[in-house]
Design a protein around this motif. Sequence first.
Motif, short mmCIF file in Angstrom:
data_model
loop_
_atom_site.label_atom_id
_atom_site.label_comp_id
_atom_site.label_asym_id
_atom_site.label_seq_id
_atom_site.Cartn_x
_atom_site.Cartn_y
_atom_site.Cartn_z
N SER B 286 0.85 -1.19 0.00
CA SER B 286 0.00 0.00 0.00
C SER B 286 0.89 1.24 0.00
O SER B 286 2.10 1.16 0.20
N GLY B 288 0.93 3.35 2.27
CA GLY B 288 1.47 3.44 3.62
C GLY B 288 2.70 2.56 3.80
O GLY B 288 3.67 2.96 4.45
N ASP B 289 2.65 1.37 3.22
CA ASP B 289 3.81 0.47 3.30
C ASP B 289 5.03 1.11 2.63
O ASP B 289 6.14 1.07 3.15
N ASP B 292 6.48 3.78 4.68
CA ASP B 292 7.26 3.18 5.77
C ASP B 292 8.66 2.78 5.29
O ASP B 292 9.66 3.08 5.94
N LEU C 175 -0.51 -4.20 9.59
CA LEU C 175 -0.72 -2.76 9.37
C LEU C 175 -1.93 -2.50 8.48
O LEU C 175 -2.70 -1.57 8.71
N ASP C 179 -5.37 0.04 8.86
CA ASP C 179 -5.84 0.91 7.76
C ASP C 179 -7.31 0.63 7.43
O ASP C 179 -8.12 1.55 7.33
N GLU C 205 4.88 2.31 13.41
CA GLU C 205 4.06 2.21 12.20
C GLU C 205 2.58 2.07 12.57
O GLU C 205 1.70 2.61 11.91
N ARG C 209 -0.76 4.37 11.53
CA ARG C 209 -1.95 3.85 10.84
C ARG C 209 -3.23 4.11 11.63
O ARG C 209 -4.31 3.83 11.14
#
Lengths: 308, 308, 308, 308
Positions: B286, B288-289, B292, C175, C179, C205, C209
Amino acid sequence: MSRLDERASGVFVIAVTPFTDDGSLDLTSTDSMVDFYLEKGATGLTVLGMMGEAPKLTTDESAQFVKRVMARVGPQFPVVVGVSAPGFASMKELSSRVMDLGASGVMVAPPSTLRTDDQLFHYFTGAAETLGDTPWVLQDFPLATTVQMSASAILRIVEAVPSCVMLKHEDWPGLAKIDALRAAEKKGARRISILTGNGGMFLPEEMHRGADGAMTGFAYPEMMSQIVAAHHASEFERAQDLFDAYLPLARYEQQPGLGLAVRKYTLAKRGAIATPMLRRPGPTLSAGDIADIDRLTARLARRLKELD
Amino acid sequence: MSRLDERASGVFVIAVTPFTDDGSLDLTSTDSMVDFYLEKGATGLTVLGMMGEAPKLTTDESAQFVKRVMARVGPQFPVVVGVSAPGFASMKELSSRVMDLGASGVMVAPPSTLRTDDQLFHYFTGAAETLGDTPWVLQDFPLATTVQMSASAILRIVEAVPSCVMLKHEDWPGLAKIDALRAAEKKGARRISILTGNGGMFLPEEMHRGADGAMTGFAYPEMMSQIVAAHHASEFERAQDLFDAYLPLARYEQQPGLGLAVRKYTLAKRGAIATPMLRRPGPTLSAGDIADIDRLTARLARRLKELD
Amino acid sequence: MSRLDERASGVFVIAVTPFTDDGSLDLTSTDSMVDFYLEKGATGLTVLGMMGEAPKLTTDESAQFVKRVMARVGPQFPVVVGVSAPGFASMKELSSRVMDLGASGVMVAPPSTLRTDDQLFHYFTGAAETLGDTPWVLQDFPLATTVQMSASAILRIVEAVPSCVMLKHEDWPGLAKIDALRAAEKKGARRISILTGNGGMFLPEEMHRGADGAMTGFAYPEMMSQIVAAHHASEFERAQDLFDAYLPLARYEQQPGLGLAVRKYTLAKRGAIATPMLRRPGPTLSAGDIADIDRLTARLARRLKELD
Amino acid sequence: MSRLDERASGVFVIAVTPFTDDGSLDLTSTDSMVDFYLEKGATGLTVLGMMGEAPKLTTDESAQFVKRVMARVGPQFPVVVGVSAPGFASMKELSSRVMDLGASGVMVAPPSTLRTDDQLFHYFTGAAETLGDTPWVLQDFPLATTVQMSASAILRIVEAVPSCVMLKHEDWPGLAKIDALRAAEKKGARRISILTGNGGMFLPEEMHRGADGAMTGFAYPEMMSQIVAAHHASEFERAQDLFDAYLPLARYEQQPGLGLAVRKYTLAKRGAIATPMLRRPGPTLSAGDIADIDRLTARLARRLKELD
């Protein structure tokens, strides 16, 4: 070529893959085995399934075997081919190849890592996209795959994917699942064919709940075809009498891991294949196992005479 | 061609298999990836492992990829090839093919159905017989295979099978297992090489317990080669300082299922391969990943500067 | 007494259960342990969880321990009690008892036999009915329970059961689940608190999220409270610096099976409990393990000084 | 009080635990159930096993139930009590309590986390030490526990632990295991009693391989006692005829998860217990299931008349 659809019924025998004593494909036995299955009442065949030692074949051997089977059954006889694979690329390659050879459809089992309903949905919609318009069978066999699919998870896939035309039902216990699927159809869900597995161990009850027949490999396929026929003729006690006669042997063949060796031994004994050879690694029958099977088949013969 | 033996040490990087954006084998990236691994200190390569998406390749693709890797590394560089397969026939076929191409040895993981020590012994002695005199690596990765092997079960295999020259150690926790194996050697058991996995997450401790190095695929192979070198130079605090710097990213890459996508993203970012493509079905990062990973790699760069 | 609700945040430390060297409950250490957790920044406590060796306590011991903890923390401090049980009757009995003692809520993990979304829904609605109006935490810990819950399965439970106020999040990788849950809330789903586990290994992390804090038992609870505080102060790099300092030890404590022994050793070393005793059967640390922990804690102390 | 030893044979019925419709212990039905089992040929009883819903009872209920059973059977009748527990302290507590009440021995199943032979050995020697001189039964039931024990792992435990006097055999397939254990005895291994489970589904074959009888809970215990008797009278065909008559129903009761509901329904129908109530959470029979059972029991009655 016939295309598999949601009206499929009867007995699709899960075929073994015959090998010679040196472990190579036995194509002569492939012919005799096909003849045997047809003679015993098969209305379809399923090849390269888990009990067909499919993962032990190379891609070329798989194609060679399917070709031989197709040639023997002829163009109008439905053949389903197992195409489960870790990658969609391989699944597509094998699927295209066997559909070109004249298969009626393919069968897909979930990888053993899937757990949630969403994972199942994601996987099978992806597989279906890969398979294009090839009709396919959803294989539900928790004892082997460790994957459990609820009726609602199956219905969600069926609704989203028109090319899914059949459930190979092999949950255990599984009768409530047939009830739930048929009840959903009455409320408007798309119908699919349901053929049941588990070595035929629950076939009379499964037919009562709404199954269309069996897809399993018990070495006496006539048990399945006769029970399905008796059921359709509303001869329910007759169906159960036949079932009871075969059950002691069916139960013996249904032992996980060992079962395929029992099945191949019985098929060889009945003349369907030349030898009971399994590819390595695989189980071996002991002298005690063989004595058990011989005793059970002798008793079966006597019991069938009593029923006549 | 070098033959793998029980003296193997250093860092055997578990190579990914690069694909182009349309999912076909990326042979150009194969070259650049090999160059990258060598430049970062690899003393060997392991290809077609679980993290190499091996089960998603056809037999021909597997051979094509191994050939390309072999050509790039040259004849003296050790390459281990994963040959785990459901049947011994396929295992033998792939093994013969890659050994002919110049591989140094092969790697075999147990099928997920094995449980007891006797089943393990039976399986691996059968596999070894199949492989003939090809040196092979015993892959112990319970998190992926669900198979647990005790030190005594491993020692029994090692004693019976001279061609087993290495343990790919990836149990978790696994430090006690290294202790037990090395203690047994002191009492006379045959020595084997132990290279450790788990993304390098326990490498300093594993070296202390007697590992010979690492066999894992963390996208910063220099972490492993520098830690192994520092360890051999008895610079233990230095080894741990390096480890600590990389650990936040290594931990992120070690997430089961998602990890390979993280790894390929990082390798692409570092220029080792052209794109982070995985074959389907596979996980996707994603936004977000990716944020990170970008944040963690930026922090890593700063931290490494502080350590210089 | 405070009642747990969906606004809970901060750090709920998963408490160990201290035993004396002869294996009996250590109530004196229970007091010192509670003091230690509070001093290190705990905003809540969770007792009788998996890492609290709950299944090894008798019902009477469980009540005795909870009573002692409640007395020490005082009436306003939130305490969550694990009440997972094979039968709803036992779950109700323990739950009633601890709520009467002043607990803020209870925590329920799914039995390891559950697989499908429907099975999960059925189980947790049944459990909720049993628990009446007691607020409860849904424990999602696949590595230990082998049960996987998708975000949509969790949302379905949350929607149907108002008394479910918190997710103890411990999926790995996890994670994407945070989300998905927070995205659903933005679209109107009821909010629940999300406190994360996994020994704090992904806390920075997870906070990004949308987690509300941590519920885990790492022997340095100040790591969690400082990271949560730094995050709320938008000092993200500071949060990550702290995290990186503790990570080598947190990783070591996170080894499945062995981790609780590491944790109790560290807690005893820090003076929180008198001895690191586990009830049998349980793992034991080797001299090598203890040397590792001592080395890692010494390095941690140095690193924290550098960060000051 | 009789002490269980390695000469135990016959049929130890796995007793259900009867509940009233409101879910409390039904002690009146406990009496009638015990009478029923004895009348049908039980030579021993096993209580608080997995099929006795033991984990759903509180410690006090367990003791109350065992006490009632002991009072009914009288001091000379052997009763085995399941004492599997996550901690050795609880195992010891329950074991002492039931032995004081007059039990003949206890039964211990491995926790589901055990995998390797060494883990099994370590666990069971620890359990035996906990149990002192109490004779105990090793429960081998992989389908429920997910733990597999090879014959050699069992023999190692038997050799090291004299208080292990019986194997509750319930592997599937499991005939080869009986062969291996009896073969080892011929070579000098200590003899233990082997009573078999799996709902009696393989009892004739198991007796041939050397089992001493059955320990299972099929709602028609007379099947087991008659087969064992016929076997000892060398009336093998008679034994198999009886078996075949009961098999269709035994198979239906053997469905995992659902089976206990089938069993309690049948026991209630036969008057052994007042109602088929299971404690929650537990499975429920559908109208279709009940129709199946009623049909199968009616057929069984007819078939038994034919055999007379």
